[in-house]
Design a protein around this motif. Structure first.
Motif, PDB file in Angstrom:
ATOM      1  N   ARG B  54      68.046 -13.448  49.753  1.00 40.08           N
ATOM      2  CA  ARG B  54      67.230 -14.597  49.323  1.00 40.08           C
ATOM      3  C   ARG B  54      67.897 -15.382  48.189  1.00 40.08           C
ATOM      4  O   ARG B  54      67.823 -16.596  48.130  1.00 40.08           O
ATOM      5  CB  ARG B  54      65.830 -14.164  48.866  1.00 40.08           C
ATOM      6  CG  ARG B  54      64.951 -13.535  49.922  1.00 40.08           C
ATOM      7  CD  ARG B  54      64.998 -14.220  51.273  1.00 40.08           C
ATOM      8  NE  ARG B  54      64.665 -15.647  51.209  1.00 40.08           N
ATOM      9  CZ  ARG B  54      65.056 -16.537  52.110  1.00 40.08           C
ATOM     10  NH1 ARG B  54      65.794 -16.178  53.144  1.00 40.08           N
ATOM     11  NH2 ARG B  54      64.712 -17.803  51.985  1.00 40.08           N
ATOM     12  N   ILE B  55      68.531 -14.674  47.250  1.00 37.82           N
ATOM     13  CA  ILE B  55      69.135 -15.341  46.086  1.00 37.82           C
ATOM     14  C   ILE B  55      70.473 -15.973  46.459  1.00 37.82           C
ATOM     15  O   ILE B  55      70.782 -17.082  46.032  1.00 37.82           O
ATOM     16  CB  ILE B  55      69.383 -14.333  44.938  1.00 37.82           C
ATOM     17  CG1 ILE B  55      68.108 -13.602  44.570  1.00 37.82           C
ATOM     18  CG2 ILE B  55      70.020 -15.025  43.728  1.00 37.82           C
ATOM     19  CD1 ILE B  55      67.166 -14.354  43.696  1.00 37.82           C
ATOM     20  N   ASP B 123      60.299 -15.324  48.912  1.00 38.80           N
ATOM     21  CA  ASP B 123      60.655 -16.325  47.898  1.00 38.80           C
ATOM     22  C   ASP B 123      59.497 -16.566  46.926  1.00 38.80           C
ATOM     23  O   ASP B 123      59.712 -16.735  45.723  1.00 38.80           O
ATOM     24  CB  ASP B 123      61.063 -17.645  48.562  1.00 38.80           C
ATOM     25  CG  ASP B 123      62.442 -17.545  49.187  1.00 38.80           C
ATOM     26  OD1 ASP B 123      63.062 -16.463  49.089  1.00 38.80           O
ATOM     27  OD2 ASP B 123      62.919 -18.544  49.769  1.00 38.80           O
ATOM     28  N   LEU B 126      59.526 -13.845  44.488  1.00 41.98           N
ATOM     29  CA  LEU B 126      60.623 -13.972  43.530  1.00 41.98           C
ATOM     30  C   LEU B 126      60.344 -15.078  42.516  1.00 41.98           C
ATOM     31  O   LEU B 126      60.656 -14.946  41.331  1.00 41.98           O
ATOM     32  CB  LEU B 126      61.943 -14.241  44.271  1.00 41.98           C
ATOM     33  CG  LEU B 126      62.423 -13.068  45.150  1.00 41.98           C
ATOM     34  CD1 LEU B 126      63.701 -13.434  45.893  1.00 41.98           C
ATOM     35  CD2 LEU B 126      62.632 -11.809  44.305  1.00 41.98           C
ATOM     36  N   ARG B 127      59.721 -16.153  42.985  1.00 40.90           N
ATOM     37  CA  ARG B 127      59.371 -17.221  42.041  1.00 40.90           C
ATOM     38  C   ARG B 127      58.351 -16.725  41.014  1.00 40.90           C
ATOM     39  O   ARG B 127      58.349 -17.153  39.867  1.00 40.90           O
ATOM     40  CB  ARG B 127      58.861 -18.455  42.784  1.00 40.90           C
ATOM     41  CG  ARG B 127      60.003 -19.365  43.244  1.00 40.90           C
ATOM     42  CD  ARG B 127      59.484 -20.721  43.726  1.00 40.90           C
ATOM     43  NE  ARG B 127      58.745 -20.593  44.994  1.00 40.90           N
ATOM     44  CZ  ARG B 127      59.341 -20.644  46.199  1.00 40.90           C
ATOM     45  NH1 ARG B 127      60.641 -20.831  46.297  1.00 40.90           N
ATOM     46  NH2 ARG B 127      58.627 -20.507  47.288  1.00 40.90           N
ATOM     47  N   GLU B 130      60.362 -14.885  38.495  1.00 39.02           N
ATOM     48  CA  GLU B 130      61.090 -15.885  37.708  1.00 39.02           C
ATOM     49  C   GLU B 130      60.180 -16.482  36.633  1.00 39.02           C
ATOM     50  O   GLU B 130      60.595 -16.717  35.501  1.00 39.02           O
ATOM     51  CB  GLU B 130      61.603 -16.987  38.651  1.00 39.02           C
ATOM     52  CG  GLU B 130      62.484 -18.041  38.006  1.00 39.02           C
ATOM     53  CD  GLU B 130      62.958 -19.085  39.018  1.00 39.02           C
ATOM     54  OE1 GLU B 130      62.400 -19.153  40.143  1.00 39.02           O
ATOM     55  OE2 GLU B 130      63.898 -19.824  38.684  1.00 39.02           O
ATOM     56  N   TRP B 148      64.831 -11.058  35.368  1.00 41.98           N
ATOM     57  CA  TRP B 148      65.318 -12.138  36.225  1.00 41.98           C
ATOM     58  C   TRP B 148      66.494 -12.868  35.574  1.00 41.98           C
ATOM     59  O   TRP B 148      67.557 -13.045  36.182  1.00 41.98           O
ATOM     60  CB  TRP B 148      64.169 -13.111  36.496  1.00 41.98           C
ATOM     61  CG  TRP B 148      64.537 -14.265  37.364  1.00 41.98           C
ATOM     62  CD1 TRP B 148      64.960 -15.501  36.954  1.00 41.98           C
ATOM     63  CD2 TRP B 148      64.522 -14.312  38.792  1.00 41.98           C
ATOM     64  NE1 TRP B 148      65.204 -16.301  38.028  1.00 41.98           N
ATOM     65  CE2 TRP B 148      64.942 -15.600  39.179  1.00 41.98           C
ATOM     66  CE3 TRP B 148      64.183 -13.379  39.795  1.00 41.98           C
ATOM     67  CZ2 TRP B 148      65.047 -15.989  40.520  1.00 41.98           C
ATOM     68  CZ3 TRP B 148      64.281 -13.776  41.120  1.00 41.98           C
ATOM     69  CH2 TRP B 148      64.710 -15.064  41.475  1.00 41.98           C
ATOM     70  N   TRP B 150      68.417 -12.144  32.840  1.00 43.93           N
ATOM     71  CA  TRP B 150      69.572 -11.439  32.285  1.00 43.93           C
ATOM     72  C   TRP B 150      70.232 -10.505  33.282  1.00 43.93           C
ATOM     73  O   TRP B 150      71.342 -10.034  33.055  1.00 43.93           O
ATOM     74  CB  TRP B 150      69.168 -10.648  31.030  1.00 43.93           C
ATOM     75  CG  TRP B 150      68.771 -11.528  29.882  1.00 43.93           C
ATOM     76  CD1 TRP B 150      67.567 -12.130  29.712  1.00 43.93           C
ATOM     77  CD2 TRP B 150      69.575 -11.928  28.761  1.00 43.93           C
ATOM     78  NE1 TRP B 150      67.563 -12.878  28.553  1.00 43.93           N
ATOM     79  CE2 TRP B 150      68.790 -12.758  27.939  1.00 43.93           C
ATOM     80  CE3 TRP B 150      70.886 -11.648  28.363  1.00 43.93           C
ATOM     81  CZ2 TRP B 150      69.255 -13.328  26.744  1.00 43.93           C
ATOM     82  CZ3 TRP B 150      71.353 -12.198  27.176  1.00 43.93           C
ATOM     83  CH2 TRP B 150      70.540 -13.035  26.388  1.00 43.93           C
ATOM     84  N   ILE B 153      69.707 -12.820  38.283  1.00 45.94           N
ATOM     85  CA  ILE B 153      70.487 -14.025  38.569  1.00 45.94           C
ATOM     86  C   ILE B 153      71.969 -13.860  38.227  1.00 45.94           C
ATOM     87  O   ILE B 153      72.839 -14.010  39.092  1.00 45.94           O
ATOM     88  CB  ILE B 153      69.854 -15.249  37.870  1.00 45.94           C
ATOM     89  CG1 ILE B 153      68.550 -15.625  38.583  1.00 45.94           C
ATOM     90  CG2 ILE B 153      70.806 -16.415  37.823  1.00 45.94           C
ATOM     91  CD1 ILE B 153      68.739 -16.081  40.024  1.00 45.94           C
ATOM     92  N   PRO B 154      72.311 -13.521  36.975  1.00 48.15           N
ATOM     93  CA  PRO B 154      73.748 -13.423  36.673  1.00 48.15           C
ATOM     94  C   PRO B 154      74.471 -12.370  37.498  1.00 48.15           C
ATOM     95  O   PRO B 154      75.587 -12.614  37.955  1.00 48.15           O
ATOM     96  CB  PRO B 154      73.799 -13.080  35.180  1.00 48.15           C
ATOM     97  CG  PRO B 154      72.414 -12.899  34.713  1.00 48.15           C
ATOM     98  CD  PRO B 154      71.478 -13.342  35.774  1.00 48.15           C
TER      99      PRO B 154
END
Lengths: 546, 200, 286
Positions: B54-55, B123, B126-127, B130, B148, B150, B153-154
């Motif tokens: 998804r990401i 999604d 996940l939002r 977020e 999310w 730290w 995403i990275p």
């Protein structure tokens, strides 16, 4: 993954020759005999001192927690792999605006973070050495800018800086040793924007060769600068000061983590405890120079507290670890029809220091410069994901337009603030040492500067026809200020010579001595201060004042 | 979006002067990592697979990247960047707890595994993470937004764009040593760079 | 095959110089030879540089065509008709002049216009001048061959004109070498040679032209300049090998390293200089 590059290499009377695959340089070894100076850290602060003090005839042992690389054979063209150049030991970040560490502000190699710095080599604006008296903010430096101007010159020669023949800002400076590099497309966008807005721009004075020097090749514009230069065009401390130090008789100890400075009953430093090859050792020394940068330097001083100095060594002022300053690293980005392909060439080939030298029209204190950009894929993906909240299909699509993206990024002056600081956390690391806690929050001044700078950079992009512009508000770069120099022992940790007020044979020489950080990248200034400190030590030694 | 670089494969340059030995060694090792060898357990691996898909979707016209394997190995080896916010534990523990929390969140919201959620529901969930709007109790000790920002995403993005397929898809020159570039001007490229084809 | 086809005209030139002939004829051979070397230098240099420029403007192929034709005409040892040769020489002059104009226009439209960075890295302002010189030298040789039959052009006038062209050409080439070596920050002391010897040669020759008497120093200076041109190419080849990846990375280093074909233009001009001296020397007798 076979990682032979993690070994201790400086031993048996030799150290690697960073300019020759498989090459070695002869190295003098002192064992654990007392030496004149033990230097903790071999980056922009420690490496020039090692070279200059050894050349002056002192016995010197320089230690670094990181490995000793030969870039030609050890460096891959790969962002992920090259994160081996960053300091990845545990650290806690907190505060209202905790800072991202690693790539922009740390290094764990012989040569320190200069092994992966962006090579931007700017001088401070002269007024910024006296910002309190002249401009009404921050703190004055106890060093006169004219003296710094001479040391800047020395460092520019040693690093063979490539720069423009005439520099638009500040007092006249001598010609840079090498000519400026050609602009890449990203830099051309900065130049066009500046011309459209009617301000000056210049080719960035940069520490990568535009002509072959000695065994080093000129830059091939491969664009992986901030992940380490496998061409050796980059004039890092590793390929400049360190070989010089070795030839002059300094010993370099790689992979040597200093955990504590020992002091005698008279309060003087007697040497350092360091971890190397799986065990703790002790190096005796007549003087200790700490050059571990703005986090490790205060960490070591705080960890070296004694019954006499319970708040940490050299900390009677209470300022060790305080006034941590970042530099603002906000950006504006946009899309253009042209193919920019900013992955080519050093990332920051063009610069404008307009807002370092102009004080009118600001609703905040301090200066900033901005430069063209060339983010590599991982960095760019993190920028888009973090700065714009993109993920999934949106992120993939945006990444596929990267060759048409163009951006400008600032290096902005954050003000000293005692609440921003480095302290010791209770948690310990692999050596059993307490890990640093880095506390950071922005002040209103920084927010105002960010607003102005990102708006200005966005205007510059728009003036060149960029569309879909956006502002990246999150990033920081460089550190300074956690053991500031000053005029007296109550308001500073060290004097103008980088000598600690409290412990006369303890010196601190790196970005942590900066009272203010100015609006330029700090590496040139750190090296200039190191050269000055070396001269002062030699002079004091002649006068018997050590 | 039409793939502008459908005919470009950065791996074609593997045996040219654009790649040195060290780079070949590093990239070969990376591309050979397998999900199953990491050993984070089948349930968590399933959650991780769905999360990564998804990401960081795969590029359409290039070979899929082994992002899940890269991340799973990173997690098991606890290979962090060192720094972390005070609210989060070290990388390995953070991820294992985070994956469990995502799974718990799916159970709380939909009564089924996260790996089994359709794209829309996944999604939306996940939002929620977020934005810090979550239902599962796991998030009390692991702040969702910090996790999310730290970690998720990275880490995913770094692993995904460390793979040559993603470099090909974006027309990135890829490894470049000893050979770098000659033509730096706007709209100029060297013969060993990707040629861009217009949309459509 | 290629080696033989290149060697043949050179042998012819050498034979012509050795053969007893009129002063004009011998001088003409020097001009032709100089023009041939210059044409070769222009051909190789513009081919490399315009390949770097991806031939983005179709006109960028013109100097290659023109220099090739000049190389054939001048290297062919006079086996072409005067008319054909004249067309080639005039074309070289025209393409060269056009190139000068185009490069000047192109630099002017870059960001920052005529700032130093653009002079150092964008289209080289003076380079197309070498093609103009090629055309001029070829045309002088043609005029001399004509004068053999009917003495249309007085020897002294031709000698002075030719000397002036060579001196001017040397000055221009020095300027270009100076600019590019400045770009390289004169990192090797040998980089000072092309900005020290050829200027002396140009001055000495200019003085000879002004006085209409050759000085004894000029031939030595011309010989040194000619040698320097060849040594320069060798130096540049070594320079290419010193860049990252050496010759294995030739696709980058031939373009990014020092230009191997550029220095021999000094050799071409110096050879032509000998022709000018021959004419000046023979102004009273012969």
């Amino acid at each position: 993954m076979a990682e032979d590059d993690a070994d201790i290499r400086c031993a048996g009377g030799r150290a690697p020759d960073p300019l020759v695959p498989g090459g070695w340089l002869e190295m003098r070894e002192y064992g654990e005999e007392p030496v004149d100076f033990v230097i903790v850290g071999t980056g922009a602060g420690g490496a020039p001192l090692a070279a200059r003090l050894a050349e002056a005839g002192f016995s010197v042992v320089a230690m670094d927690a990181g490995p000793f690389w030969r870039p030609l054979e050890d460096f891959a063209s790969d962002e992920s792999h090259q994160s081996k150049l960053f300091w990845t030991d545990d650290r806690i970040v907190d505060g209202d605006d905790p800072i991202v560490l690693g790539s922009n502000n740390s290094g764990k190699s012989v040569g320190g973070s200069t092994v992966h710095f962006a090579m931007v080599s700017l001088r401070f604006r002269p007024d910024h050495f006296r910002s309190r008296s002249l401009l009404g903010y921050g703190a004055d430096w106890p060093i006169d800018w004219r003296e710094m101007w001479d040391y800047y010159r020395e460092v520019e020669r040693v690093l063979h800086i490539s720069g423009p023949v005439s520099y638009p800002w500040g007092p006249k400076r001598p010609r840079y040793p090498l000519r400026a590099h050609p602009l890449n497309a990203a830099a051309d966008y900065l130049a066009r924007g500046a011309e459209a807005l009617g301000i000056d721009w210049a080719e960035t004075p940069i520490a990568t060769l535009s002509a072959p020097i000695g065994k080093a090749h000129p830059c091939v514009y491969r664009g992986f600068c901030v992940t380490g230069c496998s061409t050796n065009a980059k004039q890092s401390a590793l390929v400049t000061w360190i070989p010089r130090a070795l030839r002059a008789g300094a010993e370099v100890r790689d992979r040597a983590m200093v955990g504590r400075i020992e002091t005698g009953p008279n309060g003087l430093a007697t040497g350092v405890h360091y971890h190397r090859g799986g065990q703790w050792r002790f190096q005796r020394a007549r003087a200790v120079i700490v050059a571990g940068y703005a986090i490790e330097t205060p960490r070591l001083l705080l960890a070296s507290a004694t019954a006499d100095q319970p708040d940490g060594l050299a900390n009677s002022s209470g300022l060790v670890g305080r006034n941590l300053m970042i530099q603002l690293n906000q950006a504006a980005w946009g899309q253009v029809d042209d193919e920019v392909r900013s992955y080519k060439g050093p990332p920051s080939l063009a610069v404008s220091e307009h807002w370092n030298y102009r004080d009118e029209g600001k609703d905040y204190h301090g200066g900033w410069s901005y430069m063209s950009q060339g983010p590599l894929p991982v960095t760019w993906a993190k920028t888009l994901a973090g700065g714009r909240g993109l993920w999934g299909r949106e992120l993939l699509d945006e990444m596929e337009r990267a060759n048409h993206s163009v951006g400008l990024k600032m290096v902005g002056e954050a003000l000293p603030n005692a609440a921003n600081r480095v302290t010791l956390a209770d948690e310990t690391d692999q050596y059993g040492l307490r890990i640093p806690r880095v506390t950071h929050s922005y002040s209103d001044n920084e927010r105002a500067m960010m607003r102005h700078a990102t708006r200005f950079m966005e205007d510059s992009l728009k003036a060149t026809g960029a569309r879909e512009t956006w502002r990246e508000m999150g990033d920081t770069c460089h550190l300074g200020g956690t053991a500031r120099m000053g005029f007296d022992r109550t308001t500073s940790v060290v004097d103008a010579d980088c000598r600690s007020w409290d412990v006369p044979n303890l010196w601190i020489c790196d970005g942590s001595v900066f009272p203010t950080v100015g609006g330029v990248n700090p590496s040139l200034t750190i090296q200039a201060i190191a050269c000055r400190t070396a001269d002062r030590i030699v002079a004091m030694s002649r006068q018997g004042a050590l | 979006m039409a793939d502008r670089y459908a005919h470009y494969d950065v791996l074609d340059k593997r045996d040219t002067p654009s790649w040195n030995d060290k780079t070949r060694q590093v990239i070969d090792a990376r591309m050979s990592l397998r999900e199953a060898d990491a050993g984070i357990g089948e349930a968590r691996l399933a959650t991780l697979r769905r999360l990564v898909s998804r990401i960081a979707p795969q590029p359409e016209r290039h070979a899929p990247a082994n992002t899940v394997a890269l991340l799973a190995h990173k997690i098991v080896k606890d290979e962090g960047e060192g720094f972390r916010p005070a609210t989060l534990p070290r990388l390995r523990e953070c991820w294992l707890r985070g994956l469990d929390a995502i799974e718990a969140e799916a159970q709380a919201r939909h009564g089924r595994a996260f790996a089994g959620l359709d794209a829309e529901r996944a999604d939306a969930l996940l939002r929620g993470i977020e934005a810090g709007e979550t239902q599962a109790s796991d998030w009390i000790a692991l702040p969702a937004r910090d996790f999310w920002n730290w970690r998720v995403i990275p880490d995913i993005v770094s692993m995904h764009w460390s793979h040559p397929s993603l470099w090909s898809a974006m027309g990135f020159g890829g490894p470049a040593s000893p050979r770098g570039y000659v033509r730096l001007d706007v709209n100029r490229r060297d013969p060993w760079e990707a040629e861009e084809h217009g949309d459509g | 095959m290629r080696g033989r086809s290149l060697a043949l005209p050179l042998v012819r030139i050498l034979l012509r110089i050795a053969r007893p002939a009129s002063r004009e004829a011998r001088a003409a051979t020097f001009f032709t030879g100089g023009a041939a070397v210059l044409a070769g230098s222009v051909l190789a240099d513009s081919a490399t540089e315009h390949y770097r420029g991806s031939f983005r403007n179709p006109a960028m192929v013109l100097p290659l065509l023109s220099a090739s034709a000049s190389l054939i005409i001048n290297g062919g040892g006079g086996s072409f008709s005067r008319k054909t040769a004249d067309v080639v020489h005039v074309a070289a002059g025209a393409v060269g002049l056009g190139g000068l104009g185009f490069h000047a226009w192109n630099v002017g439209r870059q960001t920052g216009g005529y700032r130093l960075g653009n002079l150092l890295y964008k289209a080289p302002l003076g380079a197309p001048g070498a093609l103009v010189l090629t055309g001029l030298l070829g045309a002088i040789a043609g005029a001399l061959r004509e004068s053999r039959a009917g003495a249309v052009v007085p020897r002294l006038v031709t000698g002075r004109a030719a000397g002036a062209v060579v001196a001017f050409g040397l000055a221009g080439t020095v300027a270009e070498a100076g600019l590019l070596h400045f770009r390289g920050a004169f990192h090797n002391p040998a980089m000072w040679l092309p900005v020290s010897i050829p200027p002396l040669t140009a001055l000495s020759l200019a003085r000879d032209v002004a006085r209409a008497i050759p000085s004894p120093a000029t031939p030595y200076l011309l010989a040194m300049t000619a040698t320097l041109g060849l040594a320069g190419a060798a130096f540049h080849a070594w320079g290419v090998s010193r860049n990252m990846g050496g010759w294995r990375n030739w696709r980058q280093n031939l373009l990014a390293g020092p230009p191997i074909p550029a220095p021999p233009s000094f050799t071409g001009l110096a050879i032509a200089g000998f022709g000018a001296l021959l004419l000046l020397k023979g102004r009273t007798h012969g």
